[in-house]
Design an enzyme around this catalytic site. Structure first.
Site, PDB file in Angstrom:
ATOM      1  N   ASP A 190      -2.026   3.042  -1.205  1.00  0.00           N
ATOM      2  CA  ASP A 190      -1.714   3.704  -2.467  1.00  0.00           C
ATOM      3  C   ASP A 190      -0.190   3.723  -2.681  1.00  0.00           C
ATOM      4  O   ASP A 190       0.562   3.250  -1.822  1.00  0.00           O
ATOM      5  CB  ASP A 190      -2.326   5.106  -2.499  1.00  0.00           C
ATOM      6  CG  ASP A 190      -1.718   6.064  -1.482  1.00  0.00           C
ATOM      7  OD1 ASP A 190      -1.056   5.582  -0.542  1.00  0.00           O
ATOM      8  OD2 ASP A 190      -1.899   7.287  -1.623  1.00  0.00           O
ATOM      9  N   SER A 235       1.057  10.502  -5.028  1.00  0.00           N
ATOM     10  CA  SER A 235       0.096   9.800  -4.190  1.00  0.00           C
ATOM     11  C   SER A 235      -0.730   8.802  -5.005  1.00  0.00           C
ATOM     12  O   SER A 235      -0.191   7.872  -5.583  1.00  0.00           O
ATOM     13  CB  SER A 235      -0.785  10.814  -3.455  1.00  0.00           C
ATOM     14  OG  SER A 235      -1.573  10.190  -2.477  1.00  0.00           O
ATOM     15  N   ASP A 249       0.340   6.429   2.033  1.00  0.00           N
ATOM     16  CA  ASP A 249      -0.222   7.335   3.032  1.00  0.00           C
ATOM     17  C   ASP A 249      -1.748   7.215   3.107  1.00  0.00           C
ATOM     18  O   ASP A 249      -2.368   7.794   3.994  1.00  0.00           O
ATOM     19  CB  ASP A 249       0.214   8.782   2.802  1.00  0.00           C
ATOM     20  CG  ASP A 249      -0.298   9.395   1.505  1.00  0.00           C
ATOM     21  OD1 ASP A 249      -0.911   8.662   0.690  1.00  0.00           O
ATOM     22  OD2 ASP A 249      -0.087  10.609   1.307  1.00  0.00           O
ATOM     23  N   ASP A 272       2.356   5.737  -2.419  1.00  0.00           N
ATOM     24  CA  ASP A 272       3.291   6.258  -1.418  1.00  0.00           C
ATOM     25  C   ASP A 272       2.878   5.889   0.004  1.00  0.00           C
ATOM     26  O   ASP A 272       3.444   6.386   0.977  1.00  0.00           O
ATOM     27  CB  ASP A 272       3.461   7.771  -1.553  1.00  0.00           C
ATOM     28  CG  ASP A 272       2.211   8.558  -1.211  1.00  0.00           C
ATOM     29  OD1 ASP A 272       1.107   8.079  -1.535  1.00  0.00           O
ATOM     30  OD2 ASP A 272       2.316   9.654  -0.629  1.00  0.00           O
TER      31      ASP A 272
END
Length: 578
Positions: free
Chosen positions: A303, A151, A307, A305
């Site tokens: 960010d 993340s 999410d 990834d």
């Protein structure tokens, strides 16, 4: 090396055997030869565990690091669990990965192990966002899924998010059951690493359009987008998988999307930022600068990834201001509920969800629209769990958490910054058509519902020593809970570890109907909410504070903010002891 205990030494010795490849053994031996005691302890003192975000850690050798063997062991354990959970069935899983160093190779490793266990794998050909992995699990009818990502963590980290058949991250009891299967593996020889190509299907780029079209169908006010198609949008993927966001915005009808070119290329070293985290002002700085140059209507960044999303808008002074996660979540909640009501689509079966450390402004907004609001533990997997439990009985509309993770609609079971970016842009366009900026709407919310002001302080405590220190800090708070904070008496103490809410004045206790979690909350007589919790994904302990005052008019915004900020500082000074 006198500080290494017997159990840790046993793990080190195991990693020096021929079960491990020569590079791994050589690196372990180097740490020993160089007397790297702290590094050895931190790398081997425990096994990585599933937290709120799954498996996450620093890359390197050792049982407490992200590497071929810990990932292989986790996947073998997950495969073993899926076979027990779905006996006699043809099992399918989806696997994706982000832009982090080693994410792609780790993703292929996970696919290898699943395929070797006779499980069919839908493996993404290229890096794709976490929410697309959740979407793929549901789309392909999979029993599970894995996303390789850490993340928003620093570049040294990587992680392994495990998903169930509903497309949500594993929640109880499945998370604990999987780790039990992982611990049951006594030797790396039990891990099946040999890829079976017959069990792997490649998910190609054309899958993007399925996901994009599904999201576009969620649009509430497409006519507002048409009217404001040239809305000035600045976007940055911060070197991650958010590169798909401009495609989604274009599909919705936006034509003036300005990419921060310096951050547009996926790169696991994240060369332009200290932390690839849109919660951080530094990570948003290049996007904000571009927004200032273009006089943008909205600035967004995701960010690695994709999410989580950070947002900046012009405030009442015409200056770009970063919105925090509570503000973004409140704006999205208000927009979705008010837009649905305006279209006559709001029903008594609708609901929203937030976490226990997220602003109560969201609950207040939901109540004003006669919509149920659920509160869950920190971690979007709990929001996904509520969505799954209520599927067919009630309709989820919007939800989120203060850590910049949101979801509109029920296409996936995880926070979705791609989906959020589209709705933030649509929301901006809709209110611009009414002559309002997002900051204007935020001030309206504060005037109507009360001026909520929140602050988060995170203390980083690395390694085993840091983990022990965090544990002791929580123990001290339980043993000697504050009776007042910032000069304001504490009315109630909520201990989610013990599932008890305790009223200070009457000594009465009541049960908390949520899973056990290492969280303490202190509620003052003024209604302030102060929370303390160790992070489930980072070596941190986090302190949250939420205070509230009436805002009589927008003209009082600055003076009221100053009062709230002073109050927050006094409270935090009493509870945060570094």
């Amino acid at each position: 090396m006198s500080n290494i205990d017997k159990e840790t030494q046993g793990r080190i010795n195991q990693w020096l055997t021929k079960d491990y490849d020569s590079e791994t053994v050589a690196e372990a031996q180097r740490l020993i030869d160089e007397n790297q005691e702290t590094e050895l302890i931190d790398s081997f003192y425990k096994e990585l565990e599933f937290g709120t975000g799954g498996l996450r850690g620093i890359m390197g050798i050792g049982s407490n690091r992200m590497n071929k063997y810990t990932i292989g062991k986790a996947t073998q354990g997950f495969a073993n669990y899926l076979k027990k959970q779905f006996p006699g069935q043809s099992i399918k899983v989806a696997v994706s990965y982000d832009s982090r160093n080693n994410s792609q190779s780790f993703g292929h490793l996970v696919a290898d192990v699943f395929s070797a266990n006779g499980i069919h794998v839908y493996l993404f050909e290229q890096l794709r966002p976490t929410p697309m992995l959740s979407f793929a699990v549901r789309h392909f009818g999979c029993q599970g899924g894995v996303m390789l990502t850490a993340s928003h963590n620093p570049k040294e980290y990587n992680g392994y998010k495990a998903y169930g058949s509903d497309g949500g991250q594993l929640a109880a009891p499945h998370d604990k059951n999987v780790i039990t299967e992982v611990y049951a593996i006594q030797s790396v020889s039990e891990i099946k690493f040999d890829r079976d190509e017959a069990n792997i299907s490649i998910v190609k780029e054309d899958f993007d359009q399925i996901y994009i079209d599904a999201n576009k169908n969620l649009s509430i006010h497409p006519e507002a987008v048409t009217a404001q198609r040239d809305l000035k949008i600045v976007f940055s993927p911060i070197h991650g998988t958010g590169i798909i966001v401009p495609k989604v915005l274009e599909a919705w009808g936006f034509t003036n999307i300005n990419l921060v070119e310096e951050q547009s290329k996926p790169d696991g070293n994240f060369p332009t930022v200290v932390y690839p985290n849109p919660e951080e002002q530094e990570a948003m700085s290049m996007a904000v600068k571009r927004g200032q140059e273009l006089d943008a209507d909205v600035v967004m960044a995701t960010d690695p990834d994709a999410d989580r999303v950070g947002v900046a808008v012009k405030n009442h002074k015409g200056e770009f201001q970063l919105l925090n996660g509570n503000q973004i979540g409140s704006l999205l909640t208000y927009y979705v509920l008010s837009a649905k009501k305006g279209k006559g689509e709001l029903t008594n079966s609708n609901f929203v969800v937030k976490t226990i450390v997220t602003t109560n402004l969201i609950s207040d907004i939901a109540t004003s629209f006669s919509v149920d609001s659920y509160e869950v533990l920190t971690g979007f997997k709990y929001i996904g769990e509520i969505m799954t439990n209520l599927e067919g009985k009630a309709t989820y509309l919007v939800g989120g958490e203060e850590s910049y993770g949101f979801l509109v609609g029920d296409l996936v079971r995880d926070k979705d910054a791609v989906n959020s970016c589209a709705f933030i842009a649509e929301m901006t366009a809709y209110f611009k058509s009414q002559g309002k900026s997002l900051f204007d709407v935020l001030q309206d919310l504060y005037t109507n519902y009360g001026f909520y002001h929140e602050k988060l302080i995170s203390l980083t405590k690395k390694g085993k020593a840091g983990a022990d220190e965090i544990k002791q800090m929580m123990a001290d708070l339980r043993a000697n809970p504050p009776q007042s904070l910032g000069g304001i008496a504490v009315k109630e103490i909520r201990d989610y570890q013990n599932s008890q809410a305790h009223v200070v004045a009457t000594q009465e206790s009541s049960a908390i109907d949520l899973p056990k979690s290492d969280v303490l909350q202190f509620i003052t007589v003024d209604g302030d909410v102060i929370s303390a919790r160790p992070s489930g994904t980072e070596p941190k302990i986090k302190f949250y504070c939420s205070v509230k005052e009436n805002l009589n008019s927008k003209a009082d915004y600055e003076s009221t903010l100053a009062v709230l900020e002073t109050k927050v500082q006094r409270i935090m000074a009493d509870i945060v002891k570094d």
